[in-house]
Design a protein around this motif. Structure first.
Motif, PDB file in Angstrom:
ATOM      1  N   ASP A  29     -12.394  11.797  -4.925  1.00 41.47           N
ATOM      2  CA  ASP A  29     -13.095  10.896  -4.010  1.00 41.47           C
ATOM      3  C   ASP A  29     -12.663   9.446  -4.183  1.00 41.47           C
ATOM      4  O   ASP A  29     -12.589   8.697  -3.205  1.00 41.47           O
ATOM      5  CB  ASP A  29     -14.610  10.998  -4.232  1.00 41.47           C
ATOM      6  N   GLY A  30     -12.404   9.020  -5.403  1.00 41.80           N
ATOM      7  CA  GLY A  30     -12.014   7.624  -5.630  1.00 41.80           C
ATOM      8  C   GLY A  30     -10.729   7.270  -4.911  1.00 41.80           C
ATOM      9  O   GLY A  30     -10.619   6.186  -4.311  1.00 41.80           O
ATOM     10  N   ASP A  31      -9.735   8.169  -4.951  1.00 42.59           N
ATOM     11  CA  ASP A  31      -8.475   7.912  -4.237  1.00 42.59           C
ATOM     12  C   ASP A  31      -8.696   7.913  -2.722  1.00 42.59           C
ATOM     13  O   ASP A  31      -8.084   7.128  -1.994  1.00 42.59           O
ATOM     14  CB  ASP A  31      -7.431   8.971  -4.606  1.00 42.59           C
ATOM     15  N   LEU A  32      -9.564   8.809  -2.247  1.00 43.06           N
ATOM     16  CA  LEU A  32      -9.870   8.827  -0.812  1.00 43.06           C
ATOM     17  C   LEU A  32     -10.542   7.520  -0.387  1.00 43.06           C
ATOM     18  O   LEU A  32     -10.257   6.985   0.693  1.00 43.06           O
ATOM     19  CB  LEU A  32     -10.785  10.004  -0.469  1.00 43.06           C
ATOM     20  N   ALA A  33     -11.421   6.991  -1.244  1.00 46.81           N
ATOM     21  CA  ALA A  33     -12.104   5.738  -0.910  1.00 46.81           C
ATOM     22  C   ALA A  33     -11.113   4.588  -0.832  1.00 46.81           C
ATOM     23  O   ALA A  33     -11.198   3.731   0.069  1.00 46.81           O
ATOM     24  CB  ALA A  33     -13.185   5.444  -1.952  1.00 46.81           C
ATOM     25  N   ASP A  34     -10.153   4.532  -1.771  1.00 47.57           N
ATOM     26  CA  ASP A  34      -9.127   3.482  -1.726  1.00 47.57           C
ATOM     27  C   ASP A  34      -8.272   3.614  -0.463  1.00 47.57           C
ATOM     28  O   ASP A  34      -7.921   2.614   0.167  1.00 47.57           O
ATOM     29  CB  ASP A  34      -8.236   3.565  -2.965  1.00 47.57           C
ATOM     30  N   TYR A  35      -7.937   4.845  -0.115  1.00 43.84           N
ATOM     31  CA  TYR A  35      -7.131   5.097   1.083  1.00 43.84           C
ATOM     32  C   TYR A  35      -7.886   4.642   2.327  1.00 43.84           C
ATOM     33  O   TYR A  35      -7.337   3.966   3.200  1.00 43.84           O
ATOM     34  CB  TYR A  35      -6.825   6.590   1.158  1.00 43.84           C
ATOM     35  N   LEU A  36      -9.179   5.007   2.400  1.00 41.76           N
ATOM     36  CA  LEU A  36      -9.990   4.629   3.554  1.00 41.76           C
ATOM     37  C   LEU A  36     -10.134   3.116   3.652  1.00 41.76           C
ATOM     38  O   LEU A  36     -10.140   2.554   4.754  1.00 41.76           O
ATOM     39  CB  LEU A  36     -11.372   5.276   3.447  1.00 41.76           C
ATOM     40  N   ASN A  37     -10.215   2.437   2.531  1.00 46.00           N
ATOM     41  CA  ASN A  37     -10.357   0.985   2.531  1.00 46.00           C
ATOM     42  C   ASN A  37      -9.198   0.320   3.258  1.00 46.00           C
ATOM     43  O   ASN A  37      -9.381  -0.672   3.973  1.00 46.00           O
ATOM     44  CB  ASN A  37     -10.440   0.467   1.090  1.00 46.00           C
ATOM     45  N   PHE A  38      -7.991   0.883   3.109  1.00 42.90           N
ATOM     46  CA  PHE A  38      -6.848   0.296   3.827  1.00 42.90           C
ATOM     47  C   PHE A  38      -6.832   0.708   5.296  1.00 42.90           C
ATOM     48  O   PHE A  38      -6.688  -0.129   6.183  1.00 42.90           O
ATOM     49  CB  PHE A  38      -5.523   0.700   3.184  1.00 42.90           C
ATOM     50  N   TRP A  80       0.828  -1.213   0.000  1.00 42.66           N
ATOM     51  CA  TRP A  80       0.000   0.000   0.000  1.00 42.66           C
ATOM     52  C   TRP A  80       0.860   1.259   0.000  1.00 42.66           C
ATOM     53  O   TRP A  80       0.572   2.232  -0.688  1.00 42.66           O
ATOM     54  CB  TRP A  80      -0.909  -0.047   1.227  1.00 42.66           C
ATOM     55  N   SER A  81       1.957   1.236   0.790  1.00 45.25           N
ATOM     56  CA  SER A  81       2.790   2.434   0.925  1.00 45.25           C
ATOM     57  C   SER A  81       3.572   2.751  -0.337  1.00 45.25           C
ATOM     58  O   SER A  81       4.109   3.855  -0.475  1.00 45.25           O
ATOM     59  CB  SER A  81       3.769   2.250   2.095  1.00 45.25           C
ATOM     60  N   ARG A  82       3.660   1.804  -1.272  1.00 43.08           N
ATOM     61  CA  ARG A  82       4.413   2.028  -2.513  1.00 43.08           C
ATOM     62  C   ARG A  82       3.589   2.767  -3.571  1.00 43.08           C
ATOM     63  O   ARG A  82       4.122   3.207  -4.586  1.00 43.08           O
ATOM     64  CB  ARG A  82       4.900   0.689  -3.081  1.00 43.08           C
ATOM     65  N   ARG A  95     -14.420  11.837   7.319  1.00 41.07           N
ATOM     66  CA  ARG A  95     -14.688  11.416   8.695  1.00 41.07           C
ATOM     67  C   ARG A  95     -14.141  10.008   8.932  1.00 41.07           C
ATOM     68  O   ARG A  95     -13.584   9.716   9.994  1.00 41.07           O
ATOM     69  CB  ARG A  95     -16.190  11.450   8.989  1.00 41.07           C
ATOM     70  N   GLY A  96     -14.308   9.128   7.954  1.00 40.08           N
ATOM     71  CA  GLY A  96     -13.796   7.770   8.095  1.00 40.08           C
ATOM     72  C   GLY A  96     -12.293   7.748   8.232  1.00 40.08           C
ATOM     73  O   GLY A  96     -11.731   7.010   9.058  1.00 40.08           O
ATOM     74  N   ILE A  97     -11.591   8.554   7.432  1.00 37.58           N
ATOM     75  CA  ILE A  97     -10.123   8.623   7.517  1.00 37.58           C
ATOM     76  C   ILE A  97      -9.691   9.179   8.865  1.00 37.58           C
ATOM     77  O   ILE A  97      -8.783   8.647   9.518  1.00 37.58           O
ATOM     78  CB  ILE A  97      -9.571   9.481   6.358  1.00 37.58           C
TER      79      ILE A  97
END
Length: 685
Positions: free
Chosen positions: A224-233, A124-126, A161-163
């Motif tokens: 928003d799509g990148d934020l959603a992927d970030y929140l998923n992790f 994920w960090s890469r 809020r989730g992040i």
């Protein structure tokens, strides 16, 4: 402690992670930390460090602590300018980048066994998107971009809020605010003679403050799509553990680092110097005596030895210096663990020989020095030479009948001689004296508990401690120990809370929080409606627990210590932001306390990966191995149903199957049941 300090780069080189090496990773890394006797997976830890350096998490902690130092140094310059020349080297060492990175390491080693989670974080960090978002969060600035600012919608606000919730950003902000308002000031007043009130608990930060004042402007260029992927992790199980650990790194008072800094401040609070600026003999002795008698830790004793050696060179015929050198030698001697009814373990140690020489010379120089005879009696007791110890104590008593250590040491000696009535009398006498040396009262109460249990008089113990606390209401360590005892003794929640609540929240939160949580959970379970929900005073206790919001691991420990039924435990787990983490902590505690029903009932809710490897709380055994060794059949069944990894060897090198075979002699049906479970649940393996 590990004998060899290895570089993380070496650990990374030998780790088979299943990922390609990335030559671009050339940033700074944490050292393999030296964190007491903590065991951890060095190879997996090295991969975690690489990921943290990519996301900038470590650098952000150090940047914040550089700001904390500036706040603290400004206060010290105002309040104690005369001590700044002595304190600056302390600050330089404590706030050095490498020291802060090692501090962070020690707070993160507990998750190093979660190799699968670390591998997922490594991948994920890469991702460039991950780095862009994390950099924007920590710098609090959007990345340069010609893209239009994202519009705030209900969906985007929910993502932010989730992040914020998953990364515990409200707590991080509260910790940052606390240093500026209270905690740096609390450290500064360590140098002041007047007793200081405990600083207030960090004020909570509203979610809207974090979302609108921090994340929204920082992430305005992130779709928003990148934020959603970030929140998923960041909402994942491993990430939950990771951000709890990272949050503790932002806490100014977390870990041994803060305690060592307080000790260093206290040791350097000496203003008697020679004309050239060097400390004179009296200053060195006063400083060493403070370390031995007011701090009383092995680290403080080691520091005292250095100062006393300098003072002895200035005056080789000073009996008091030689006595203090002997005391420091005894305090830094290897400590052998004692269990059950023991108060000592008789060993031979070079420290004892060194102390013997110093004391012989001190008594030769000054035969009427009570301290020298007290320390000689202490040495003889530790060596198992009890008659000689008694003679030394008798001599000291004639010289100084009210010596602050005498009753405690005589009580220990009487116990060794199986004179339990005399032991109880001496230890209670120690409690009746002012505490002239640190830890005397706590030690006397702990030893008195052993004596009373040995003689079947434990019913007297609460009365004795309550009487002591009436005279010494701010004996915080005693309150923590007594509240622990009351929980074990199944006391009512109100009784436990009455004892524990006066302890300041920041005194020892790792102990206080689980005790308070346990008492509130016990109270919440007293009155339930037909659906199993708390009502009346029990509902109030539950609401207070929710407002307290203990860390998931502390919540798990609290549920375990509360003694409630499994159904109530599940209800409380549902209130946690990370129920799987709390359930895992609860299972480990239940195994340790032999609560087989709880271990079995909660295991399905726990993290199988976290329960697969060795754990310090279980004597570095895996939970399966520990359950087998303690013949906890139901706990073993719960772990087997969870499918924890059975390949991890036990702490004696055996496989779990081999351990069970070794235990299967005789007619122990429990071992047979565990063998059967091993075959049924791990048939494919």
């Amino acid at each position: 402690m590990r004998a060899i300090v290895m570089g993380v780069g070496l650990a990374v080189a030998v780790l088979a992670t299943g990922c390609k090496k990335e030559a671009q990773d050339t940033g700074p890394q944490l050292p393999i930390p030296q964190c007491g006797n903590a065991e951890y997976d060095e190879k997996a830890f090295a991969v975690l460090v690489r990921a943290m350096d990519r996301t900038g998490d470590i650098a952000e902690v150090n940047r914040r602590f550089a700001q904390h130092r500036a706040t603290l140094e400004g206060l010290l310059a105002q309040r104690h300018p005369q001590l700044m020349p002595r304190l600056k080297p302390v600050l330089d060492q404590a706030f050095a980048d490498a020291r802060l990175r090692e501090r962070t390491a020690c707070l993160l080693t507990g998750i190093s066994g979660q190799r699968e989670g670390i591998a997922s974080m490594d991948a994920w960090s890469r991702k460039p998107e991950t780095r862009a978002i994390t950099t924007a969060i920590w710098t609090r600035k959007p990345a340069p971009s010609e893209e239009e600012d994202a519009k705030m919608t209900d969906k985007r606000r929910a993502l932010l809020r989730g992040i914020a919730s998953a990364m515990l950003l409200q707590r991080i902000q509260a910790n940052i605010d606390a240093v500026a308002k209270d905690e740096a000031a609390a450290l500064a007043v360590v140098l002041e003679s007047a007793p200081q009130a405990a600083p207030p608990k960090p004020s909570p930060v509203a979610m809207e403050t974090v979302v609108d004042g921090w994340l929204a402007p920082a992430l305005v260029k992130i779709p928003d799509g990148d934020l959603a992927d970030y929140l998923n992790f960041v909402e994942g199980t491993f990430a939950g553990d990771y951000y709890v650990a990272l949050n503790s790194a932002f806490d100014f008072r977390a870990g041994a680092w803060y305690e060592q800094l307080v000790e260093q401040f206290d040791r350097n609070n000496v203003q008697t110097v020679l004309p050239g600026g060097a400390a004179g003999k009296e200053a060195l002795v006063a400083d060493a005596r403070r370390s031995l008698h007011q701090i009383g830790t092995p680290a403080a004793a080691a520091d005292a030895q250095v100062k006393l050696a300098q003072a002895e060179r200035m005056d080789p015929a000073d009996a008091a210096i030689k006595t203090l050198l002997a005391e420091a030698a005894l305090m830094t001697a290897p400590r052998m663990p004692v269990t059950g009814e023991q108060l000592r373990a008789v060993i031979q140690a070079p420290n004892y020989e060194q102390a013997d020489r110093f004391l012989a010379k001190a008594i030769e120089l000054k035969p009427d020095l009570a301290d020298a005879h007290v320390q000689q009696g202490r040495l003889r007791y530790l060596q198992g030479r009890d008659d000689e110890a008694a003679t030394a104590f008798d001599t000291a008593s004639k010289i100084e009948p009210e010596h602050p250590l005498l009753n405690l040491l005589r009580g220990d000696l009487a116990y060794a001689k199986q004179d339990y009535a005399a032991a109880a009398n001496y230890l209670q006498a120690a409690l009746g004296q002012p505490e002239g040396r640190v830890h005397v009262h706590v030690t006397a109460l702990n030893h008195l508990q052993v004596v009373l249990r040995k003689t079947g008089r434990m019913a007297e113990y609460p009365r004795i401690v309550n009487a002591f606390l009436a005279r010494n209401p701010q004996a915080w360590n005693v309150r923590l120990d007594f509240a622990d005892y009351l929980l074990t003794d199944n006391a009512r929640a109100e009784v436990v809370l009455q004892v524990i609540e006066p302890v300041p929240d920041d005194w020892f939160p790792a102990r206080k929080v689980p005790i308070v949580a346990a008492a509130l959970i016990r109270k919440a379970a007293e009155r339930l409606d037909k659906d199993g929900k708390p009502i009346g005073a029990s509902q109030v206790a539950m609401q207070r627990l929710l407002a307290m919001a203990p860390e998931p691991r502390a919540l798990g420990e609290g549920i375990c210590r509360s003694g409630v039924e499994t159904t109530v435990a599940k209800m409380v787990l549902d209130t946690s932001p990370a129920p799987k983490v709390a359930a895992t902590s609860l299972v480990v505690c239940s195994l340790r306390w032999q609560n087989a029903r709880m271990a079995y009932g909660i295991a399905p809710l726990a993290d199988a990966v976290a329960l697969s490897g060795p754990l310090p709380e279980l004597n570095n055994d895996s939970p399966l191995c520990y359950a087998a060794a303690t013949r906890n059949v139901r706990g073993f069944m719960g772990l087997a149903k969870l499918q924890v990894n059975p390949a991890q060897r036990c702490n004696d090198g055996d496989t779990i199957a081999a351990r069970l075979q070794r235990l299967s002699y005789g007619s122990d049906t429990g071992v047979a049941q565990m063998l059967d479970a091993l075959n049924r649940f791990y048939r494919k393996a």
